[in-house]
Design a protein around this motif. Structure first.
Motif, PDB file in Angstrom:
ATOM      1  N   SER A 110     -11.824  -4.759  12.555  1.00 35.39           N
ATOM      2  CA  SER A 110     -12.150  -3.363  12.798  1.00 35.39           C
ATOM      3  C   SER A 110     -13.517  -3.038  12.212  1.00 35.39           C
ATOM      4  O   SER A 110     -14.090  -3.825  11.441  1.00 35.39           O
ATOM      5  N   LEU A 146      -3.587  -9.857  15.286  1.00 31.80           N
ATOM      6  CA  LEU A 146      -4.118  -8.668  14.631  1.00 31.80           C
ATOM      7  C   LEU A 146      -5.303  -8.986  13.727  1.00 31.80           C
ATOM      8  O   LEU A 146      -6.344  -8.328  13.796  1.00 31.80           O
ATOM      9  N   ARG A 147      -5.153  -9.984  12.870  1.00 32.04           N
ATOM     10  CA  ARG A 147      -6.192 -10.276  11.885  1.00 32.04           C
ATOM     11  C   ARG A 147      -7.450 -10.879  12.508  1.00 32.04           C
ATOM     12  O   ARG A 147      -8.532 -10.813  11.917  1.00 32.04           O
ATOM     13  N   THR A 193      -4.621   3.161   8.090  1.00 32.87           N
ATOM     14  CA  THR A 193      -4.973   1.805   8.526  1.00 32.87           C
ATOM     15  C   THR A 193      -3.787   0.864   8.364  1.00 32.87           C
ATOM     16  O   THR A 193      -3.448   0.098   9.286  1.00 32.87           O
ATOM     17  N   TYR A 194      -3.131   0.925   7.222  1.00 34.86           N
ATOM     18  CA  TYR A 194      -2.010   0.020   6.949  1.00 34.86           C
ATOM     19  C   TYR A 194      -0.784   0.389   7.784  1.00 34.86           C
ATOM     20  O   TYR A 194      -0.067  -0.496   8.266  1.00 34.86           O
ATOM     21  N   LYS A 196       1.788  -2.076  14.717  1.00 33.65           N
ATOM     22  CA  LYS A 196       1.403  -3.044  15.747  1.00 33.65           C
ATOM     23  C   LYS A 196       2.108  -4.380  15.532  1.00 33.65           C
ATOM     24  O   LYS A 196       2.529  -5.033  16.501  1.00 33.65           O
ATOM     25  N   ARG A 233      -1.437  -0.981  11.228  1.00 32.30           N
ATOM     26  CA  ARG A 233      -1.309  -2.445  11.257  1.00 32.30           C
ATOM     27  C   ARG A 233       0.150  -2.863  11.272  1.00 32.30           C
ATOM     28  O   ARG A 233       0.552  -3.752  12.037  1.00 32.30           O
ATOM     29  N   ARG A 234       0.973  -2.221  10.438  1.00 32.57           N
ATOM     30  CA  ARG A 234       2.391  -2.591  10.380  1.00 32.57           C
ATOM     31  C   ARG A 234       3.107  -2.214  11.674  1.00 32.57           C
ATOM     32  O   ARG A 234       3.980  -2.960  12.150  1.00 32.57           O
ATOM     33  N   TYR A 260      -3.497  -7.448   3.815  1.00 28.46           N
ATOM     34  CA  TYR A 260      -3.850  -6.881   5.117  1.00 28.46           C
ATOM     35  C   TYR A 260      -2.861  -5.788   5.534  1.00 28.46           C
ATOM     36  O   TYR A 260      -3.267  -4.751   6.070  1.00 28.46           O
ATOM     37  N   PHE A 261      -1.576  -5.998   5.276  1.00 28.85           N
ATOM     38  CA  PHE A 261      -0.564  -5.056   5.751  1.00 28.85           C
ATOM     39  C   PHE A 261      -0.134  -4.017   4.712  1.00 28.85           C
ATOM     40  O   PHE A 261       0.381  -2.964   5.081  1.00 28.85           O
TER      41      PHE A 261
END
Length: 469
Positions: free
Chosen positions: A170, A165-166, A8-9, A15, A12-13, A52-53
């Motif tokens: 999801s 993103l945030r 997941t992390y 993207k 995210r990074r 988040y990241f």
């Protein structure tokens, strides 16, 4: 360890890096903050963007992301034996980083070298606005810029990338938010059971915190539990409830993963509303339902807000407090004598999600700007809704004596406001009602189990509690 799988992390990074294009992203985690001396600190809360990241809930960390190679690094210090004496053994930084899919770690003092190397290579350093003084100082020192220039020079490109993103939650995030909403409902139900004449606001606020912490969570913001509901953010809790009072409760839980819930209820202390209280409560409830009916992809939240405002203006007309065309009254802002704030906001890792990044970036767009009109300017969200958004819906009516006196003296909106009737309500207080909603591909879904909301439902619940006791 981290709250979600490392994939997941990593995703995210990746993207985020793709959205930035060139340079290095610098994300500072939070430090412990002393209450009255260094070792007696406030409960630690990690920065939401760092969480988040990178997903690591530990103080004293910083992370970088090379947007061209995608390489992420985490900077921080492992515990010394002197620390371990007090804390016990803890996972080391490399173990924590591995859980977030990061393979490169370094001591915190190496961050200076990392940033200097990027500057020598003429790489842009992207960072977000800082809300804690210590991180303002860190950023100023790392980049060699004046402290008062730090937030002015924050990267708009990074801000927009993070917001994109945030904003879209999801499935795994929705699970966590729904946990927080249900725990928030537990808190509100506990308060409803306690709200009786002779009970102090402090006692209810303490119970709410107990409910949150007993479940392994905490408060997502300082509780509002007050009979002075006309004060929008009233954190004083020293009054004793009396017959005929309304208790306005605005309280939410934060679960271990950092995700928030945010609910509001207005509770008749006597177990039943007076006739006047019910009339106003029903107006607020009708505004709530009207706002909820608008929620679907493509709807601008300004329209959601307008739907609530229109119902409030119509209701105030029916009660004799307003007059004239409700739609025109709303267009000119006359209804804001009673509804001074926005109908809702984004919610996620922050109860007002990403608010430190700037309301214009989070709730609006380059072409849709925030209003400057009183009332409407307090609407934190105005842009079109998208599937995956989590928003709150929270209309209210507030009789603020100081505002009434000011507008009356200025003869403001006399074509729409019956000040002689409004005067009779200056001791009324305030009412609001709030739910948390997920925008889906086809419409919307209220998060959490069913909330007691209508006047009839509240009175019935309170009667059943009294019978049980």
């Amino acid at each position: 360890m981290s709250f979600f799988p490392k994939e997941t992390y990593v995703a995210r990074r990746r993207k985020l890096a793709e959205s930035i294009g060139k340079g290095t992203v610098l994300l500072l985690g939070n430090d412990n903050v002393g209450m009255n001396y260094t070792d007696n600190h406030y409960p630690f809360r990690q920065d939401s963007t760092f969480l988040y990241f990178f997903g690591i809930n530990k103080p004293g960390l910083a992370g970088t992301i090379n947007t061209e190679t995608g390489e992420a690094k985490i900077f921080g210090d492992d515990l010394s034996i002197d620390d371990i004496v007090w804390t016990g053994p803890m996972p080391n930084l490399s173990e924590l980083a591995t859980c977030a899919g990061v393979t490169v770690t370094a001591p915190s003092n190496k961050l200076v070298e990392e940033i200097a190397k990027c500057q020598i290579q003429n790489q842009p350093i992207h960072y977000i606005p800082q809300y804690r003084h210590r991180n303002l100082i860190k950023t100023a020192d790392l980049l060699d810029i004046p402290i008062n220039q730090v937030n002015l020079n924050a990267s708009v490109t990074l801000i927009k990338g993070i917001v994109a993103l945030r904003s879209i939650k999801s499935e795994e995030e929705i699970v966590e938010i729904e946990k927080a909403v249900n725990l928030s409902l537990d808190m509100h139900e506990a308060a409803i059971a306690m709200a009786r004449p002779g009970v102090n606001e402090n006692t209810i606020a303490a119970k709410i915190r107990q409910v949150a912490e007993a479940a392994g969570g905490t408060l997502s913001f300082p509780t509002i539990a007050t009979i002075r509901g006309e004060i929008l953010h009233n954190h004083y809790t020293g009054n004793t409830l009396q017959e005929g009072d309304l208790l306005l409760l605005d309280a939410g839980a934060e679960v271990r993963s950092g995700y928030a819930g945010d609910l509001s209820s207005t509770i008749p202390v006597s177990g039943q509303f007076t006739a006047r209280q019910r009339e106003v409560y029903d107006v607020v409830y009708s505004a709530h339902l009207a706002a909820m009916d608008t929620l679907k992809p493509g709807t601008e939240f300004t329209e959601t807000h307008r739907a609530a405002c229109l119902k409030i203006a119509e209701g105030m007309n029916s009660l004799g407090l307003m007059k004239g065309d409700p739609a025109e009254a709303v267009a000119q802002g006359a209804h804001a004598l009673f509804f001074q704030c926005g109908t809702g906001h984004m919610m996620g890792l922050d109860v007002h999600d990403m608010e430190n990044l700037g309301e214009q970036y989070v709730g609006y767009t380059d072409t849709k700007l925030k209003s400057t009109q009183f009332g409407l300017k307090s609407l934190r969200l105005g842009k079109a809704l998208e599937p995956g958004f989590v928003v709150t819906v929270e209309p209210g009516i507030y009789f603020i004596p100081e505002l009434i006196d000011r507008w009356k003296a200025e003869k403001k909106f006399e074509d729409f406001i019956n000040y002689s009737e409004v005067e009779k309500y200056k001791d009324f207080g305030g009412i609001r009602n709030e739910e948390d909603v997920l925008i889906t591909k086809d419409g919307s879904r209220t998060l959490g189990r069913k909330k007691t909301q209508s006047a009839d439902e509240l009175e019935s619940l309170m009667a059943s509690i009294t019978e049980t006791v």
